[in-house]
Write a protein that holds these residues in place. Structure first.
Motif, PDB file in Angstrom:
ATOM      1  N   ARG A 116       0.990  -1.147   0.119  1.00 50.10           N
ATOM      2  CA  ARG A 116       0.019  -0.035  -0.010  1.00 50.10           C
ATOM      3  C   ARG A 116       0.828   1.172   0.038  1.00 50.10           C
ATOM      4  N   THR A 117       0.084   2.414  -0.613  1.00 46.52           N
ATOM      5  CA  THR A 117       0.881   3.642  -0.351  1.00 46.52           C
ATOM      6  C   THR A 117       1.548   3.780   1.042  1.00 46.52           C
ATOM      7  N   HIS A 118       2.814   4.417   1.297  1.00 39.35           N
ATOM      8  CA  HIS A 118       3.340   4.630   2.392  1.00 39.35           C
ATOM      9  C   HIS A 118       3.333   3.719   3.361  1.00 39.35           C
ATOM     10  N   GLN A 119       3.022   2.260   3.041  1.00 35.22           N
ATOM     11  CA  GLN A 119       2.683   1.535   4.032  1.00 35.22           C
ATOM     12  C   GLN A 119       3.963   1.345   5.229  1.00 35.22           C
ATOM     13  N   ILE A 120       5.176   1.033   4.655  1.00 37.84           N
ATOM     14  CA  ILE A 120       6.016   0.921   5.962  1.00 37.84           C
ATOM     15  C   ILE A 120       6.155   2.090   6.810  1.00 37.84           C
ATOM     16  N   ARG A 121       5.886   3.424   6.209  1.00 43.48           N
ATOM     17  CA  ARG A 121       6.038   4.449   6.923  1.00 43.48           C
ATOM     18  C   ARG A 121       4.977   4.774   7.907  1.00 43.48           C
ATOM     19  N   VAL A 122       3.883   4.311   7.591  1.00 40.91           N
ATOM     20  CA  VAL A 122       2.639   4.369   8.457  1.00 40.91           C
ATOM     21  C   VAL A 122       2.666   3.280   9.504  1.00 40.91           C
ATOM     22  N   HIS A 123       2.971   2.258   9.065  1.00 38.94           N
ATOM     23  CA  HIS A 123       2.897   1.138  10.143  1.00 38.94           C
ATOM     24  C   HIS A 123       4.096   1.336  11.184  1.00 38.94           C
ATOM     25  N   MET A 124       5.189   1.580  10.696  1.00 38.25           N
ATOM     26  CA  MET A 124       6.081   1.824  11.750  1.00 38.25           C
ATOM     27  C   MET A 124       5.900   3.166  12.520  1.00 38.25           C
ATOM     28  N   ALA A 125       5.184   4.039  12.185  1.00 38.11           N
ATOM     29  CA  ALA A 125       4.884   5.226  13.011  1.00 38.11           C
ATOM     30  C   ALA A 125       3.694   4.790  14.108  1.00 38.11           C
ATOM     31  N   HIS A 126       2.935   3.838  13.450  1.00 39.92           N
ATOM     32  CA  HIS A 126       1.760   3.552  14.146  1.00 39.92           C
ATOM     33  C   HIS A 126       2.256   2.563  15.508  1.00 39.92           C
ATOM     34  N   ILE A 127       3.378   1.887  15.383  1.00 35.59           N
ATOM     35  CA  ILE A 127       3.791   1.369  16.569  1.00 35.59           C
ATOM     36  C   ILE A 127       4.785   2.174  17.335  1.00 35.59           C
ATOM     37  N   GLY A 128       4.932   3.357  17.083  1.00 37.54           N
ATOM     38  CA  GLY A 128       5.711   4.280  17.651  1.00 37.54           C
ATOM     39  C   GLY A 128       7.304   4.359  17.518  1.00 37.54           C
ATOM     40  N   HIS A 129       7.526   3.883  16.012  1.00 41.10           N
ATOM     41  CA  HIS A 129       9.066   3.837  15.783  1.00 41.10           C
ATOM     42  C   HIS A 129       8.798   4.569  14.259  1.00 41.10           C
ATOM     43  N   PRO A 130       8.580   5.763  14.185  1.00 42.43           N
ATOM     44  CA  PRO A 130       8.473   6.145  12.833  1.00 42.43           C
ATOM     45  C   PRO A 130      10.051   6.526  12.072  1.00 42.43           C
ATOM     46  N   LEU A 131       9.947   6.819  10.768  1.00 37.75           N
ATOM     47  CA  LEU A 131      11.196   6.606  10.107  1.00 37.75           C
ATOM     48  C   LEU A 131      12.027   7.969  10.314  1.00 37.75           C
ATOM     49  N   LEU A 132      13.559   7.892  10.436  1.00 33.94           N
ATOM     50  CA  LEU A 132      13.998   9.368  10.712  1.00 33.94           C
ATOM     51  C   LEU A 132      14.042   9.935   9.303  1.00 33.94           C
ATOM     52  N   GLY A 133      13.968  11.028   9.352  1.00 38.00           N
ATOM     53  CA  GLY A 133      13.532  12.062   8.081  1.00 38.00           C
ATOM     54  C   GLY A 133      12.185  12.079   7.604  1.00 38.00           C
ATOM     55  N   ASP A 134      11.245  11.529   8.236  1.00 37.05           N
ATOM     56  CA  ASP A 134       9.982  11.384   7.797  1.00 37.05           C
ATOM     57  C   ASP A 134       9.196  12.467   8.335  1.00 37.05           C
ATOM     58  N   ALA A 135       9.048  13.698   7.450  1.00 36.49           N
ATOM     59  CA  ALA A 135       8.554  14.769   8.021  1.00 36.49           C
ATOM     60  C   ALA A 135       6.661  14.727   7.986  1.00 36.49           C
ATOM     61  N   VAL A 136       6.268  13.787   7.213  1.00 33.31           N
ATOM     62  CA  VAL A 136       4.962  13.555   7.321  1.00 33.31           C
ATOM     63  C   VAL A 136       4.524  12.606   8.601  1.00 33.31           C
ATOM     64  N   TYR A 137       5.005  11.657   8.736  1.00 36.75           N
ATOM     65  CA  TYR A 137       4.642  10.672   9.547  1.00 36.75           C
ATOM     66  C   TYR A 137       5.290  10.428  11.205  1.00 36.75           C
ATOM     67  N   GLY A 138       6.826  11.531  10.798  1.00 36.79           N
ATOM     68  CA  GLY A 138       7.293  11.434  12.285  1.00 36.79           C
ATOM     69  C   GLY A 138       7.605  12.718  12.801  1.00 36.79           C
ATOM     70  N   SER A 139       6.818  13.733  12.193  1.00 33.36           N
ATOM     71  CA  SER A 139       7.055  15.115  12.814  1.00 33.36           C
ATOM     72  C   SER A 139       7.010  15.283  14.462  1.00 33.36           C
ATOM     73  N   GLY A 140       6.223  14.319  15.028  1.00 37.76           N
ATOM     74  CA  GLY A 140       6.316  14.383  16.438  1.00 37.76           C
ATOM     75  C   GLY A 140       7.589  13.872  17.205  1.00 37.76           C
ATOM     76  N   PHE A 141       8.414  13.382  16.435  1.00 34.14           N
ATOM     77  CA  PHE A 141       9.661  12.910  16.999  1.00 34.14           C
ATOM     78  C   PHE A 141      10.913  13.941  16.639  1.00 34.14           C
ATOM     79  N   LYS A 142      10.527  15.149  16.406  1.00 34.48           N
ATOM     80  CA  LYS A 142      11.624  15.924  16.086  1.00 34.48           C
ATOM     81  C   LYS A 142      12.611  16.356  17.366  1.00 34.48           C
TER      82      LYS A 142
END
Length: 332
Positions: free
Chosen positions: A249-275
């Motif tokens: 699915r579109t953005h699947q890894i990015r969304v799923h890893m953020a969903h379990i509390g581990h967003p990708l480094l550098g991901d401004a869309v799904y990891g903005s809360g981890f700045k």
């Protein structure tokens, strides 16, 4: 010059009554069934000298079938010469090692300068036509800022064969897709599976969101992950994770890893809360992260069955320099 091809067959005496499109799918196996159905509706097929416009028309023993295939229409968009990292190429398909920052398909805001434009320039003469148009057959995509391996079909046969494998996602077939990701923190379980349906966010159309299983907009999605290395090994702030897709699915890894509390480094869309996590990085690590300029995700392994020969092809792409530098910096 008219490059229309003409093919004729007479069904033998053992042929049972069967749909015209199914019969043609066997006789003209280099064309997809959807393409053959379109040709029938366009009046390009005759049975015993009379045009037949219904793909479901029954034909049987002794029927004389004629198929005309017009030359493929010129590709839209136009080709644009670009440097491509070609891992493999033959008459049916091409495998590209896509750099981060390259958009795969033209869309609003990216009408040119895409991988499709580059492929039309590189191999446009060898494209025999996907659905009657000289264009590369995109069967899977990588986000603009995701690097790595991408397979593209050159003709209907390859497009159909690859599309079926990618739709199956290796559940019953040989498809293999492995990604490397750098994520914030270290998942509690070394190996795990994220199973959560995805749909376009109703609040931000550029984002994908987790939705409940009963939501009719949701698309079933499964990602398997394995923690390869906490970074750094003592008091880690991040980790290197391998992800394997069971769906695509579109953005699947990015969304799923953020969903379990581990967003990708550098991901401004799904990891903005981890700045604020970046404040725990050294100056060298912060500079390496800034140089990535997007999510730290790389399509490292791609394996599939060749749609014509049946040979299993497997390719590996080394982690690109910017991610390698970030990985080294995080290890320090």
């Amino acid at each position: 010059m008219d490059d229309t091809t003409l093919q004729e067959w007479t069904l033998d005496d053992t042929t049972a009554a069967e749909r015209l499109d199914r019969v043609l799918a066997r006789l003209a196996s280099d064309l997809s069934r959807s393409r053959l159905q379109a040709l029938i509706r366009e009046g390009q097929v005759t049975v015993d000298g009379a045009p037949v416009l219904d793909p479901g028309r029954k034909v049987s023993a002794g029927a004389r079938i004629t198929l005309q295939v017009p030359p493929p229409m010129p590709a839209q968009p136009q080709g644009e010469a670009m440097d491509l990292s070609i891992v493999y190429e033959d008459d049916d398909l091409i495998v590209i090692d896509k750099p981060a920052g390259l958009v795969v398909h033209p869309a609003a805001g990216h009408e040119s300068g895409t991988l499709v434009n580059a492929l039309i320039a590189h191999c446009g003469d060898s494209l025999s036509g996907i659905g009657g148009v000289k264009r590369p057959g995109i069967v899977h995509r990588l986000d603009k800022d995701t690097s790595g391996l991408l397979a593209v079909a050159k003709n209907d046969l390859a497009h159909q064969g690859l599309a079926e494998q990618f739709a199956d996602h290796g559940r019953t077939g040989p498809l293999e897709r492995l990604y490397l990701a750098l994520v914030w923190g270290v998942p509690e379980r070394k190996r795990g599976t994220v199973e959560a349906a995805l749909a376009r966010s109703q609040h931000n159309r550029e984002k994908i969101a987790i939705v409940s299983d009963g939501n009719e907009r949701g698309r079933y999605a499964i990602t398997h992950y394995e923690v390869l290395e906490p970074l750094p090994s003592a008091n880690p702030v991040a980790s290197l994770v391998q992800c394997e897709l069971e769906t695509g699915r579109t953005h699947q890894i990015r969304v799923h890893m953020a969903h379990i509390g581990h967003p990708l480094l550098g991901d401004a869309v799904y990891g903005s809360g981890f700045k604020t996590k970046a404040n725990r990085l050294t100056q060298a690590q912060q500079q390496a992260l800034a140089a990535v300029n997007g999510q730290a995700l790389h399509a490292a392994v791609l394996g599939f069955e060749h749609p014509r020969t049946g040979e299993f092809l497997r390719f590996e792409s080394p982690i690109p320099p910017n991610l390698a530098e970030l990985l080294d910096a995080l290890r320090a």
